[in-house]
Design a protein around this motif. Structure first.
Motif, PDB file in Angstrom:
ATOM      1  N   GLN A 264     -26.170  16.520  20.585  1.00  0.00           N
ATOM      2  CA  GLN A 264     -26.976  17.255  21.560  1.00  0.00           C
ATOM      3  C   GLN A 264     -26.092  18.149  22.400  1.00  0.00           C
ATOM      4  OE1 GLN A 264     -29.111  13.579  22.786  1.00  0.00           O
ATOM      5  NE2 GLN A 264     -30.723  15.026  23.305  1.00  0.00           N
ATOM      6  N   VAL A 266     -25.260  19.209  25.805  1.00  0.00           N
ATOM      7  CA  VAL A 266     -25.462  18.557  27.091  1.00  0.00           C
ATOM      8  C   VAL A 266     -24.590  19.276  28.110  1.00  0.00           C
ATOM      9  CG1 VAL A 266     -24.942  16.436  28.331  1.00  0.00           C
ATOM     10  CG2 VAL A 266     -26.077  16.317  26.139  1.00  0.00           C
ATOM     11  N   SER A 270     -23.929  17.990  36.108  1.00  0.00           N
ATOM     12  CA  SER A 270     -25.318  18.317  36.383  1.00  0.00           C
ATOM     13  C   SER A 270     -25.461  19.664  37.076  1.00  0.00           C
ATOM     14  CB  SER A 270     -25.933  17.214  37.244  1.00  0.00           C
ATOM     15  OG  SER A 270     -25.143  17.055  38.407  1.00  0.00           O
ATOM     16  N   ARG A 279     -21.907  13.957  20.683  1.00  0.00           N
ATOM     17  CA  ARG A 279     -22.545  13.069  19.707  1.00  0.00           C
ATOM     18  C   ARG A 279     -23.309  12.027  20.487  1.00  0.00           C
ATOM     19  NH1 ARG A 279     -18.968   9.046  16.695  1.00  0.00           N
ATOM     20  NH2 ARG A 279     -20.234   7.516  17.712  1.00  0.00           N
ATOM     21  N   THR A 280     -24.588  11.889  20.223  1.00  0.00           N
ATOM     22  CA  THR A 280     -25.349  10.927  21.015  1.00  0.00           C
ATOM     23  C   THR A 280     -25.716   9.699  20.194  1.00  0.00           C
ATOM     24  OG1 THR A 280     -27.296  12.251  20.662  1.00  0.00           O
ATOM     25  CG2 THR A 280     -26.162  12.542  22.736  1.00  0.00           C
ATOM     26  N   LYS A 281     -26.758   9.776  19.420  1.00  0.00           N
ATOM     27  CA  LYS A 281     -27.218   8.509  18.828  1.00  0.00           C
ATOM     28  C   LYS A 281     -26.915   8.439  17.339  1.00  0.00           C
ATOM     29  CE  LYS A 281     -30.876   7.914  22.086  1.00  0.00           C
ATOM     30  NZ  LYS A 281     -31.741   9.013  22.461  1.00  0.00           N
ATOM     31  N   PRO A 282     -26.449   7.319  16.884  1.00  0.00           N
ATOM     32  CA  PRO A 282     -26.368   7.102  15.443  1.00  0.00           C
ATOM     33  C   PRO A 282     -27.598   6.327  14.975  1.00  0.00           C
ATOM     34  CG  PRO A 282     -24.962   5.547  16.602  1.00  0.00           C
ATOM     35  CD  PRO A 282     -25.786   6.250  17.642  1.00  0.00           C
ATOM     36  N   MET A 315     -37.687  10.373  21.058  1.00  0.00           N
ATOM     37  CA  MET A 315     -38.541   9.799  22.104  1.00  0.00           C
ATOM     38  C   MET A 315     -38.695  10.739  23.295  1.00  0.00           C
ATOM     39  SD  MET A 315     -39.422   7.317  20.508  1.00  0.00           S
ATOM     40  CE  MET A 315     -40.479   6.444  21.626  1.00  0.00           C
ATOM     41  N   GLU A 316     -37.649  11.511  23.582  1.00  0.00           N
ATOM     42  CA  GLU A 316     -37.758  12.366  24.761  1.00  0.00           C
ATOM     43  C   GLU A 316     -38.680  13.549  24.524  1.00  0.00           C
ATOM     44  OE1 GLU A 316     -34.934  11.860  23.057  1.00  0.00           O
ATOM     45  OE2 GLU A 316     -33.753  13.691  22.820  1.00  0.00           O
ATOM     46  N   VAL A 318     -41.507  13.265  22.596  1.00  0.00           N
ATOM     47  CA  VAL A 318     -42.847  12.780  22.314  1.00  0.00           C
ATOM     48  C   VAL A 318     -43.595  12.632  23.634  1.00  0.00           C
ATOM     49  CG1 VAL A 318     -44.159  10.888  21.352  1.00  0.00           C
ATOM     50  CG2 VAL A 318     -42.076  11.627  20.243  1.00  0.00           C
ATOM     51  N   GLU A 319     -44.777  13.227  23.684  1.00  0.00           N
ATOM     52  CA  GLU A 319     -45.536  13.210  24.932  1.00  0.00           C
ATOM     53  C   GLU A 319     -46.227  11.867  25.122  1.00  0.00           C
ATOM     54  OE1 GLU A 319     -45.626  15.824  27.108  1.00  0.00           O
ATOM     55  OE2 GLU A 319     -44.134  16.790  25.849  1.00  0.00           O
TER      56      GLU A 319
END
Lengths: 624, 777
Positions: A264, A266, A270, A279-282, A315-316, A318-319
């Motif tokens: 992602q 990123v 902030s 690299r975020t999720k495997p 998941m982020e 999906v509403e």
């Protein structure tokens, strides 16, 4: 729900072929998947991931590249060197065109959709112009030393990146010459590998080129300077595929170890605008190589040698948390591979290149609910029927009386007559099929086995009367004027008076067989039809749609007890009174009533499929 | 003076150095560790303990450098105070009284006048992170009551709190939650991991957290060994994390290095460079004193015997007894070092190790180690497999001088005691020696529970459950038995020196008996639930620690009389496990009768939580003095020209001059009294102004003020001359001046007076010249 004697059949030794390419079409939210046997399947992601179309495979047509152009046009390239365009309406191949560059390894459609780029074995990158009904060769780019394994357009369409062996080339589209050549480090964990294959490239709008290679690296290059920006070593084995989201804020890569990594963009802190790829999720949903990945706006899609198509929703994005937000694993084709002769207790199994006929075992024992009864007679393999030619079987059917078998490939239609003499079977091919019966999408016998219904890929529906050893063409229902949509589902009422037929998207047509005319058309629903059946006594038409809400034809409610008319893909939904759900079975490919009190269910455990695949890359597991 | 002080129990070592993360000073010259009630400052170059910062009245729970002044250190403690230290000199600068139990301390460069502490206000298990405003005041002790609440429901461990991105947010973990508080937005985001429903997520608990030094990235460690890297956590929905799984066991701590690589400290206590008392899970061997090094010897790291210097609170070395690789895995039954004893003035060491997996499978091994003078260490001499059939309960050497042959007695639960003697081994050169069993004794198949030699080695007492047997150590004949029927004998010892005719035994039923060996009768008995009984090797005294419901009490007595010499109630709230008398190098001279027992030896004892305690009469203020003494620069000055201005030398010179000039001279003002000089000497070098600025001040300070110069000024010249020398500036004037000076001194004494006057003028001139010269540049 009544009490049934259930034949649990596990001898259907079906292994789907591995997934080779995946192409996501953002406009229609459809996914094209090609398998190693050349089959191309189209999934409708909005319709609950239903596989609404498929193109049968061909032995010589190994697909290596697949891409969508201009919304609705699908192209594929394969090792036979041909570019193929598919007709998505008639469900056949529109044309095949040789690219004259040896096997095709990669394809890419320009961002505007008017040009098609092909990377070939001989190192050439060929540019084709997409005309409304064909493609036309335009020119060659500078030829490279070795095969072009991956291609990617810059979103502006001015440059392309091509991944070859050991290096990535950046071409200027106007001049066709290589602007940069970016050499990839061959070293792998300090050891120099023989070659470093660039399995995938992605060109981002800011000029970054992302490459994935056989050394397990994901690398970021600056295409303006031709320099390496960042390097992620993510696997000990090859990283075989990459797909970038349209917003270019995330991408997904698949490795030969079966892991899919999500990256992602990123922001570093902030309050700063500086962003970096992280690299975020495997995800480890595969056991074997992930050969192809796709990135839809809401999900990561991956497929590979282990034959599963995995759709992992983000998941982020999906509403609402509903059924769509769940992880989906699609293994089996969404069509019928099994037909059943109720009278003789026969099952016909359809494989890619042969058919198998089995007689079900029988038992004399009785028992309580839930007991496993011992077999007095084992299941019997009666027949093994191989097709001629390289084409895959599209569909097959056995008549309810068990004396007729029909199947079809893309170019030929076969009809066989079976004769039973005690335990021996003799097979007799019915020759001289009429010229119009060349290819069928669906075949169905009437309940009394006197009529044969064939849905051809021109949209017409043929009715053939079967006689002892011969046949007679009765009638042909021509498609509605203006549409060339093929029928893929057929259902006949038990009394033989009504025939229901459905295509991929339009409504269900009901024909009166006695008067040989169209009786009515059920208006089209939002979701495609997945299964059809006509109830025996009431002549109610039950339609299952891919949103998993069965609709009876007239508005009568379905009352309990009702035998489930489900096929494998229809996952029964718990509706208050009409359905009972049984969870004792492994993945079901077929279910039918042999008689009032006997069910036959064909199961295919996933473990059995995995066991038949080549061994996966061995990974050291901790503690072993 | 000494008598006025009362004896106190003080912690003298064994406090966990790794209770909290150690802190490095800004220049990495020092490392700070918490150690019980103190903070220890170690030099990173030499590993020596430079200072012990004492002043907290309870466990120190956190240390942090002052972000605004890197030469200062904050510490917080359970006593509810935050203290600010000057660690270079070891001085307490300020005390901030918060009044609540402080569990951890954090400082932030952005929050200048406040620190963050973890407190526990209401419920016992709910901790809060609050920021404490430290008021500015010149007084030593300041009330800091201005608390502002930051995060609730956090873990008490400081590893579970991390500040990120220069204090823009703080991340805290507890159980299955990660909470992030943003100071600017004043909002808290909370992320939850799925908890122990299924097996896969059973150990998702957070164990520690760290923040990336530059990026918005939080790393969390988990119980199952996973490390998660969280990003985008300012967005409740778009947050994302990566999972790294490198460890099979809980992640104890993690930290970011500069190059983005995460360093993880593994679950086994890493062997620190600076080691204090290493804590084994269980102390079986008890406390012993190595007669050679005077070090305390006890179980160390697994399978080792540690030698611990009491004077320096430092581990001297570890002796590997078991000599097998230690497999750190939960649930494994390890070989344990259960007994050890020194004999023959430290020449021999006997150790017993055992491993019992099942009731019937006992592995027992006794090892005898000889001290090798060349290598200055113990060398394995004899290994005895299964010396007894059952657990060895006691082990003792005969330490009497008259015995040429070292003798060792072991008693075991199998009902036997065995005598082992050193003999020639079967070597043809008869050089090698080894231990063999000489005698096996038993008494009615009772389990042998204790054994003890009398001081002269002539008698051996072995207790068999409730019965004490006395054996002649030459013939191994049973001399007599004592039986009091008061429960199994737990401790047994002979009296020393004048009381050597007495034998003491403590039973499990709480009876302390004293037998007279001459009359073979019970001399006296007392009801005392003795846990520890230790004789003082240098006196007749015997210390006994009894356990009562409120705590442990100490009794010191002589065997000859049942009345105790000294009683101290409630020396520790915990159970005392072991005690030992350590002989003093220099005997103290307490005249008070109650403290006389401390004259020759010092008594150390180890509680169940393994803190080593002792008795001391010194007040904490007294202990501070040696460190503050170091401030006096004069004492340690090397003989440099500078030294001649200051130091004692001057005083001597003064005396000489006084002798020479007798009444003519006035007493010189001592340099210590000149504020400018003391300021110069006592201010740390880095805060001093530039040398050129100081120079004039310094020189003028050496001059006698005009008022005092009324009379004779002769002795001044010595000073001034040297003052100039110390100036030693590089301009030409100086050189000519010097020549003049030497000329001056060469002249007769009569001239000194006038010359010094002229010199003074010269000096003033020189000062002016000095500055003009600089301005030219």
């Amino acid at each position: 729900m009544g009490e049934f004697k259930v034949h649990r059949v596990r001898f259907f030794n079906y292994v789907p072929s591995g997934i080779r390419c995946v192409a996501y079409n953002n406009q229609s939210n459809r996914l094209a998947v090609s398998r190693t046997d050349g089959t191309v399947e189209i999934y409708n992601l909005s319709a609950n991931y239903f596989q609404e179309k498929f193109f049968p495979g061909h032995e010589s047509r190994a697909t290596e590249a697949l891409c969508w152009a201009k919304g609705q046009r699908l192209f594929s390239g394969g090792l036979n060197g041909e570019i193929i365009e598919y007709d998505l309406q008639a469900l056949n191949i529109k044309y095949a065109m040789d690219a004259f560059g040896g096997p095709i390894w990669s394809m890419a459609v320009s961002p505007c959709g008017s040009q098609l780029l092909v990377g070939c074995e001989d190192g050439s990158v060929k540019l084709f112009q997409i005309t409304p009904d064909k493609i036309q060769f335009e020119r060659n780019f500078d030829r490279q030393k070795s095969r072009i394994l991956s291609l990617s357009w810059h979103p502006s369409g001015t440059h392309i990146a091509a991944g070859s062996i050991d290096y990535i080339s950046v071409f200027d589209v106007k001049s066709g010459s290589a602007v940069h050549k970016m050499l990839v480090d061959r070293q792998y964990m300090g050891v120099s590998k023989r070659k470093c294959i660039i399995w995938g490239v992605a060109f981002l709008s800011d000029g970054t080129v992302i490459s994935v290679d056989s050394a397990g690296k994901v690398q970021f290059w600056d295409s303006a300077t031709g320099t390496l920006v960042k390097n992620h070593l993510i696997a000990n084995a090859d990283v075989q595929s990459i797909a970038v989201s349209d917003q270019e804020d995330s991408f997904v890569v698949g490795t030969a170890e079966g892991t899919v990594f999500h990256f992602q963009l990123v922001s570093v802190t902030s309050n700063s605008s500086e962003k970096q790829w992280v690299r975020t999720k495997p995800f480890q949903h595969h056991t074997h190589d992930v050969r192809a990945v796709a990135h839809s706006p809401t999900a990561l899609i991956s497929g590979g040698t282990d034959t599963h198509l995995v759709i992992r929703p983000l998941m982020e994005k999906v509403e609402v948390k509903n059924y769509d937000a769940a992880l989906r694993k699609i293994t089996f084709p969404h069509r019928r591979l099994i037909s059943c002769s109720k009278k003789r207790h026969l099952l016909l199994f359809q494989f890619a290149h042969h058919l198998e006929l089995w007689r079900l075992g029988s038992t004399v024992a009785t028992g309580k609910n839930g007991d496993t009864l011992p077999l007095s007679k084992d299941a019997d393999h009666l027949l093994h029927l191989k097709t001629k030619g390289p084409e895959n079987i599209i569909c097959s059917c056995i008549s309810p009386c068990g004396s007729w078998i029909a199947y079809s490939t893309t170019s030929r239609f076969f009809l066989y007559r079976l004769n039973y003499e005690h335990d021996n079977i003799s097979l007799q091919r019915v020759s001289k099929m009429p010229a119009f019966l060349r290819s069928a999408l669906q075949i169905l016998f009437s309940e009394d086995s006197t009529k044969l219904f064939v849905a051809s890929n021109q949209g017409s529906l043929h009715i053939i009367r079967l006689l002892e050893g011969s046949f007679k063409h009765l009638h042909t229902f021509q498609p509605q004027s203006g549409t060339v949509e093929s029928m893929c589902l057929l259902a006949i009422s038990p009394d033989g008076n009504w025939l229901a037929a459905s295509g991929t998207s339009a409504g269900v047509h009901v024909y009166n067989i006695k008067h040989l005319k169209l009786h009515c058309t059920v208006p089209a629903y939002n979701f495609p039809v997945t299964a059809l059946a006509i109830a025996p006594n009431t002549n109610n038409l039950v339609i299952a749609h891919s949103d998993q809400q069965p609709l009876p034809n007239d508005k009568t409610l379905l009352y309990n007890p009702l035998p489930p008319t489900n096929e494998s893909d229809v996952i029964r939904r718990r509706t208050a009174h009409a359905f009972k759900i049984s969870k004792i079975y492994k993945p079901l490919l077929f279910m039918d009533l042999l008689d009032e009190r006997t069910l036959v269910a064909v199961e295919r455990p996933l473990d059995d499929i995995i066991a038949q695949l080549p061994p996966p890359i061995k990974k050291k597991k901790f503690g072993t | 003076m000494v008598e006025e002080e009362s004896v106190r129990v003080v912690r003298c070592g064994g406090s966990e150095l790794n209770f909290r993360r150690a802190v490095f000073s800004a220049d990495s010259k020092y490392i700070f560790c918490v150690s019980g009630d103190f903070v220890k400052v170690h030099s990173t170059a030499t590993e020596e303990c430079v200072h012990i910062l004492q002043g907290h009245r309870n466990l120190v729970t956190g240390i942090q450098l002052n972000p605004n002044n890197h030469l200062q250190l904050y510490s917080c403690s359970f006593d509810g105070t935050v203290k600010l230290w000057d660690y270079v000199d070891g001085i307490l600068i300020k005390t901030f009284v918060v009044g609540l139990k402080l569990h951890a301390l954090f400082t932030l460069p952005s929050a200048e006048d406040s620190v963050f502490v973890i407190i526990n206000k209401e419920k016992p298990d709910v901790f809060q992170l609050v920021s404490v405003k430290l008021p500015k005041s010149s007084s030593q002790e300041i009330e800091a009551k201005e608390l502002s609440f930051v995060l609730d429901y956090i873990n008490q461990s400081p590893k579970c709190i991390a500040f990120g991105n220069e204090g823009e947010y703080v991340a805290a973990v507890r159980d299955f939650y990660l909470s992030v508080y943003f100071f600017k937005k004043k909002t808290t985001s909370r992320f939850t991991l799925s908890s122990s429903r299924n097996k896969k997520h059973a150990k998702n608990n957070f164990t520690c957290v760290a923040c990336h030094p530059k990026e918005d990235c939080i790393a969390t460690g988990h119980k199952d060994g996973k490390i998660r890297l969280w990003r985008n956590f300012d967005d409740d929905k778009k947050y994302t994390y990566t999972c790294l799984h490198w460890h099979h066991d809980m992640v104890m701590d993690l930290a970011f290095s500069v190059t983005e690589i995460i360093v993880i400290h593994r679950n086994l206590e890493a062997s620190a460079v600076i080691q204090g008392l290493v804590k084994d899970s269980n102390i079986f061997t008890g406390l012993m004193v190595d007669p050679r090094t005077k070090a305390l010897v006890l179980n160390g790291k697994p399978g080792h015997l540690q030698f611990y210097s009491l004077q320096h609170d430092k581990q001297l070395y570890n002796l590997d007894i078991i000599q097998q690789e230690y497999i750190n895995d939960y649930g494994l039954i390890q070989i344990e070092l259960t007994k050890a004893a020194f004999g023959c003035y430290g020449n021999w060491l006997a150790t017993v190790e055992q491993r019992q997996e099942k009731e019937t499978e006992l592995e027992l091994q006794m090892k005898l180690w000889m001290y090798n003078k060349k290598t200055q260490g113990f060398v394995l001499n004899t290994k005895v497999n299964m010396p007894h059939e059952d657990h060895i309960t006691a082990l003792c050497f005969c330490n009497a001088e008259k015995f040429e042959n070292p003798t060792l007695v072991t008693s075991s639960k199998d009902g036997h005691f065995k005598v082992w003697i050193l003999t020639d081994d079967s070597d043809i050169y008869k050089k090698a020696v080894g231990w063999t069993c000489d005698f096996v004794g038993s008494y009615h198949k009772y389990q042998a529970t204790n054994c003890c030699f009398s001081e002269d080695g002539s008698l051996l007492a072995v207790s068999f459950e409730e019965i004490v047997t006395i054996w002649d150590s030459e013939t191994w004949e049973l001399k007599c038995t004592f039986c009091q029927r008061a429960g199994k004998i737990r401790h047994l010892c002979f009296g020393r020196l004048t009381c050597s005719k007495y034998l003491l035994g403590a039973t499990e039923n709480g009876i302390l008996c004293c037998w007279n060996l001459l009359s073979c009768a019970l001399e006296w008995s007392a009801k005392l639930n003795v846990r520890v009984m230790e004789p003082d090797p240098n006196s007749e005294n015997i210390a006994a620690i009894s356990r009562s419901s409120v705590g442990s009490d100490l009794f010191v007595f002589k065997p000859s009389e049942p009345r105790p010499l000294y009683i101290q109630k409630n020396i520790s709230r915990e159970e005392v496990q072991w005690g030992v008398f350590v002989p003093r190098d220099v005997p103290e001279s307490f005249t008070s009768e109650a403290y006389q027992w401390l004259n020759r030896s010092q008594f150390y004892f180890l509680t169940k939580s393994q803190s080593l305690l002792t008795f001391s009469t010194k007040s904490p203020e007294e202990k501070l003095t040696p460190t503050s003494k170091q401030l006096l620069a004069e004492e340690s000055l090397p003989t440099t020209p500078f030294y001649f201005i200051l130091g004692k030398h001057r005083e001597q010179q003064d005396e000489k001059i006084n002798e020479a000039f007798e009444s003519e001279l006035v007493q010189l003002p001592l340099t210590e009294n000149i504020p400018a000089i003391s300021e110069l000497l006592h201010t740390p070098a880095h805060v001093l102004p530039s040398a050129s600025f100081l120079c004039s001040k310094f020189v003028s300070s050496l001059l006698l003020s005009k008022e005092t110069k009324s009379g004779e000024e002769i002795p001044e010249d010595v000073d001034m001359e040297e003052g100039k020398e110390s100036d030693d500036s590089d301009e030409e004037n100086d050189f000519t001046e010097k020549i003049q000076d030497t000329n001056n001194t060469d002249l007769g004494e009569d001239l000194l007076h006038q010359l010094s006057k002229s010199e003074e003028k010269e000096l003033r001139k020189f000062r002016k010249v000095d500055y003009s010269w600089i301005t030219v540049l």
